[in-house]
Design an enzyme around this catalytic site. Structure first.
Site, short mmCIF file in Angstrom:
data_model
loop_
_atom_site.label_atom_id
_atom_site.label_comp_id
_atom_site.label_asym_id
_atom_site.label_seq_id
_atom_site.Cartn_x
_atom_site.Cartn_y
_atom_site.Cartn_z
N THR A 69 0.79 -1.07 0.02
CA THR A 69 0.03 -0.05 -0.10
C THR A 69 0.84 1.20 0.09
O THR A 69 1.34 1.48 1.05
CB THR A 69 -0.75 -0.05 1.27
OG1 THR A 69 -1.52 -1.07 1.28
CG2 THR A 69 -1.89 1.15 1.19
N LYS A 81 -7.73 1.80 -3.27
CA LYS A 81 -7.47 1.60 -2.10
C LYS A 81 -7.79 2.67 -1.02
O LYS A 81 -8.27 2.38 0.08
CB LYS A 81 -6.22 0.69 -1.95
CG LYS A 81 -5.62 0.75 -0.67
CD LYS A 81 -5.65 -0.60 0.01
CE LYS A 81 -5.11 -0.63 1.55
NZ LYS A 81 -5.39 -1.82 2.20
N LYS A 88 -1.69 4.90 8.57
CA LYS A 88 -0.80 5.03 7.39
C LYS A 88 -1.67 5.26 6.32
O LYS A 88 -1.31 6.24 5.17
CB LYS A 88 0.01 3.73 7.21
CG LYS A 88 0.60 3.62 5.87
CD LYS A 88 1.10 2.11 5.56
CE LYS A 88 1.65 2.16 4.05
NZ LYS A 88 1.87 1.01 3.78
P1 NAD Z 1 5.77 -6.48 7.32
O1 NAD Z 1 6.52 -5.37 7.85
O2 NAD Z 1 5.06 -7.46 8.24
O3 NAD Z 1 6.36 -6.95 5.77
C1 NAD Z 1 6.56 -6.41 5.05
C2 NAD Z 1 8.36 -7.08 4.70
O4 NAD Z 1 9.11 -6.51 3.57
C3 NAD Z 1 9.38 -6.84 5.75
O5 NAD Z 1 9.41 -8.47 6.15
C4 NAD Z 1 10.54 -6.52 5.31
O6 NAD Z 1 11.74 -7.02 5.99
C5 NAD Z 1 10.45 -6.54 3.94
N1 NAD Z 1 11.20 -5.83 2.96
C6 NAD Z 1 11.40 -4.31 3.17
N2 NAD Z 1 12.12 -3.80 2.10
C7 NAD Z 1 12.49 -5.15 1.42
C8 NAD Z 1 13.52 -5.33 0.07
N3 NAD Z 1 13.87 -4.26 -0.42
N4 NAD Z 1 13.67 -6.63 -0.06
C9 NAD Z 1 12.90 -7.68 0.61
N5 NAD Z 1 12.16 -7.39 1.56
C10 NAD Z 1 11.99 -6.19 2.08
O7 NAD Z 1 4.30 -5.47 6.63
P2 NAD Z 1 2.74 -6.38 6.24
O8 NAD Z 1 1.91 -6.16 7.31
O9 NAD Z 1 3.15 -7.55 5.36
O10 NAD Z 1 2.34 -5.22 4.96
C11 NAD Z 1 2.95 -5.13 3.86
C12 NAD Z 1 2.26 -4.03 3.22
O11 NAD Z 1 0.85 -4.36 2.92
C13 NAD Z 1 1.92 -2.83 3.38
O12 NAD Z 1 2.21 -1.76 2.52
C14 NAD Z 1 0.81 -2.79 4.14
O13 NAD Z 1 0.45 -1.54 4.36
C15 NAD Z 1 -0.14 -3.63 3.41
N6 NAD Z 1 -1.28 -4.23 4.24
C16 NAD Z 1 -1.00 -4.69 5.32
C17 NAD Z 1 -2.14 -5.27 5.62
C18 NAD Z 1 -2.13 -6.05 7.08
O14 NAD Z 1 -3.30 -6.12 7.78
N7 NAD Z 1 -1.00 -6.32 7.65
C19 NAD Z 1 -3.48 -5.23 5.14
C20 NAD Z 1 -3.42 -4.62 3.75
C21 NAD Z 1 -2.45 -4.24 3.36
#
Ligand code: NAD
Length: 319
Positions: free
Chosen positions: A102, A177, A252
Site C-alpha cells: 500500500t 484502496k 498510514k
Molecule cells: P511487514 O512489515 O510484516 O512485511 C514487509 C516486509 O518487507 C518485511 O518483512 C521487510 O523485511 C520486507 N522488506 C522491506 N524491504 C525489502 C526489500 N528491499 N527486499 C525484501 N524484503 C523487504 O508488513 P505487512 O503487514 O506484510 O504489510 C505489507 C504491505 O501490505 C504494507 O504496505 C501494508 O500497508 C499493506 N497491507 C497490510 C495489511 C495488514 O493487515 N498487515 C493489510 C492490507 C495491506
C-alpha cells in the site's frame, strides 16, 4: 506453472507467496528478516540471498511481486543504489512487476514510470482483507495498469484473492484502496461517536445496533466491525480490540489519502480530520489495537459525565 520472484515475505507477503506455491507455481523469495525467510522456506518457497538474485532467477516470462512496508521501499528496490543494482536493472526485458504494497498514488505512478523506462511492465495491486485474507487466499485486489498486463497477472492474483478489480491505468489500484479506506476510517469514527452518544443518552448498545444496522446508519464499521462487545460476536471489541486492522495501518492509509488530497486540492475535511484522529490513536493507547478501539478515545475524551450534565441542566432549569 509460472516462475515468480516474491520479495517482502512479512505478515502479508509470507502467506501470499505460500498460496502461490500451493497452487503449483515456483516461487523464489527474499526478505531481510531471517524469521520471514525461515517461515517462507518451511512453506516451500525457494529462499535466496538477495532480491536481485530472486529476480535474476525468474528469467524471462517470470513475474516479480513486491510486498513492502512503504513506497520508499518499492522505489529504492526498483531503482537500486550507487553500490547495488536495482531490481529493474537485473530483470529480463519485459518482466511483469506487480507491487502489492500500500503506497501513495504518486509513488505508484513513479514506480510504473521507472519500470517502463527500464523496458518492463508493471501493475499496482494493493490488497485489503488483512493477514487472515492473505492466509485464506480471500484478499481483495485493486489493480492499476494496462489491460494485457492485468490479464496476465489475473490467474496469479486469483490464487491469492477472491475479488480482483481492474480499476484503470497506472496508480488507480492505489487510488481505489485509499478512497475506500478513507470512507472506512471516517465511518468507524462516526459509529464510535454514535455509540458513545447513545450511552450518554441511556440507549443500550443492542438497541442502537438493532436500529442502525437495519436503517440508513448501516455500514461495515457497524455490522462487521462493531466497536462495542455484544452485538457482533466476531468483532475485535469482543477480544479487547486485538486487530483486525491495526490503528497504525489505518493511520498510514489515511496519511496516503491526505497526500492525495493535497495533490488534488479536494475539500475533504472529514478525511483530513480522520487522519489527525487516527495519527493520535496510533501514537498512543491504540498502538497495538484494532482501529475500532477509537471508541475508547472518544469515550475518554468526552466531558462532562452524564450526571454532571443532568445536574447542570437542573441548575439551569431552576435559575
Ligand atoms: P511487514 O512489515 O510484516 O512485511 C514487509 C516486509 O518487507 C518485511 O518483512 C521487510 O523485511 C520486507 N522488506 C522491506 N524491504 C525489502 C526489500 N528491499 N527486499 C525484501 N524484503 C523487504 O508488513 P505487512 O503487514 O506484510 O504489510 C505489507 C504491505 O501490505 C504494507 O504496505 C501494508 O500497508 C499493506 N497491507 C497490510 C495489511 C495488514 O493487515 N498487515 C493489510 C492490507 C495491506
Amino acid at each position: 506453472m509460472t516462475t515468480i520472484a516474491f520479495l517482502g515475505l512479512g505478515h502479508m507477503g509470507g502467506p501470499m507467496a505460500a498460496n502461490l506455491v500451493k497452487a503449483g507455481h515456483r516461487v523464489i523469495g527474499f526478505d531481510m528478516m531471517p524469521a520471514a525467510l525461515e517461515a517462507a522456506a518451511a512453506a516451500g518457497i525457494e529462499v535466496v540471498a538477495s532480491g536481485q538474485d530472486a529476480v535474476r532467477s525468474v528469467g524471462s516470462g517470470g513475474v516479480v511481486f513486491t510486498m513492502f512496508p512503504s513506497g520508499r521501499h518499492v522505489i529504492d528496490a526498483y531503482r537500486g543504489t550507487e553500490t547495488e543494482p536495482g531490481l529493474l536493472a537485473v530483470a529480463a526485458p519485459g518482466t511483469l512487476f506487480v507491487d502489492s504494497s500500500t503506497i501513495a498514488v504518486d509513488e505508484a505512478r513513479a514506480a510504473h514510470a521507472l519500470a517502463e523506462a527500464a523496458g518492463h511492465r508493471s501493475l499496482d495491486a494493493p490488497v485489503s482483507g488483512g493477514v487472515v485474507g492473505a492466509e485464506n487466499a480471500t484478499l481483495a485486489f485493486m489493480v492499476g495498469g494496462g489491460d494485457a498486463d492485468f490479464a496476465e497477472a489475473l490467474p496469479l492474483l486469483e490464487t491469492m484473492g477472491r475479488r480482483i478489480v481492474h480499476c484503470g491505468g497506472a496508480g488507480l489500484g492505489q487510488a481505489a484502496k485509499i478512497c475506500n479506506n478513507m470512507i472506512l476510517g471516517i465511518s468507524q469514527i462516526a459509529v464510535a461517536e454514535a455509540f458513545v452518544l447513545g450511552e450518554r443518552l441511556g440507549l443500550t448498545h443492542q438497541a442502537l445496533f438493532d436500529v442502525a444496522s437495519n436503517a440508513s446508519g448501516q455500514s461495515w464499521a457497524l455490522t462487521t466491525n462493531c466497536p462495542v462487545p455484544g452485538p457482533v460476536p466476531t468483532s475485535p471489541a469482543n477480544r479487547d480490540y486485538q486487530p483486525g486492522f491495526a490503528g497504525t495501518l489505518m493511520s498510514k492509509d489515511l496519511g496516503l489519502a491526505e497526500q492525495a488530497i493535497d495533490l488534488t486540492g479536494v475539500d475533504a475535511k472529514l478525511g483530513l480530520m480522520a487522519h489527525e484522529i487516527y495519527k493520535e490513536f496510533a501514537a498512543g493507547a491504540g498502538a497495538g489495537q484494532d482501529f475500532s478501539g477509537i471508541i475508547n478515545t472518544v469515550r475518554a475524551q468526552s466531558t462532562p459525565a452524564p450526571d454532571q450534565l443532568s445536574s447542570s441542566m437542573v441548575r439551569e432549569g431552576a435559575a
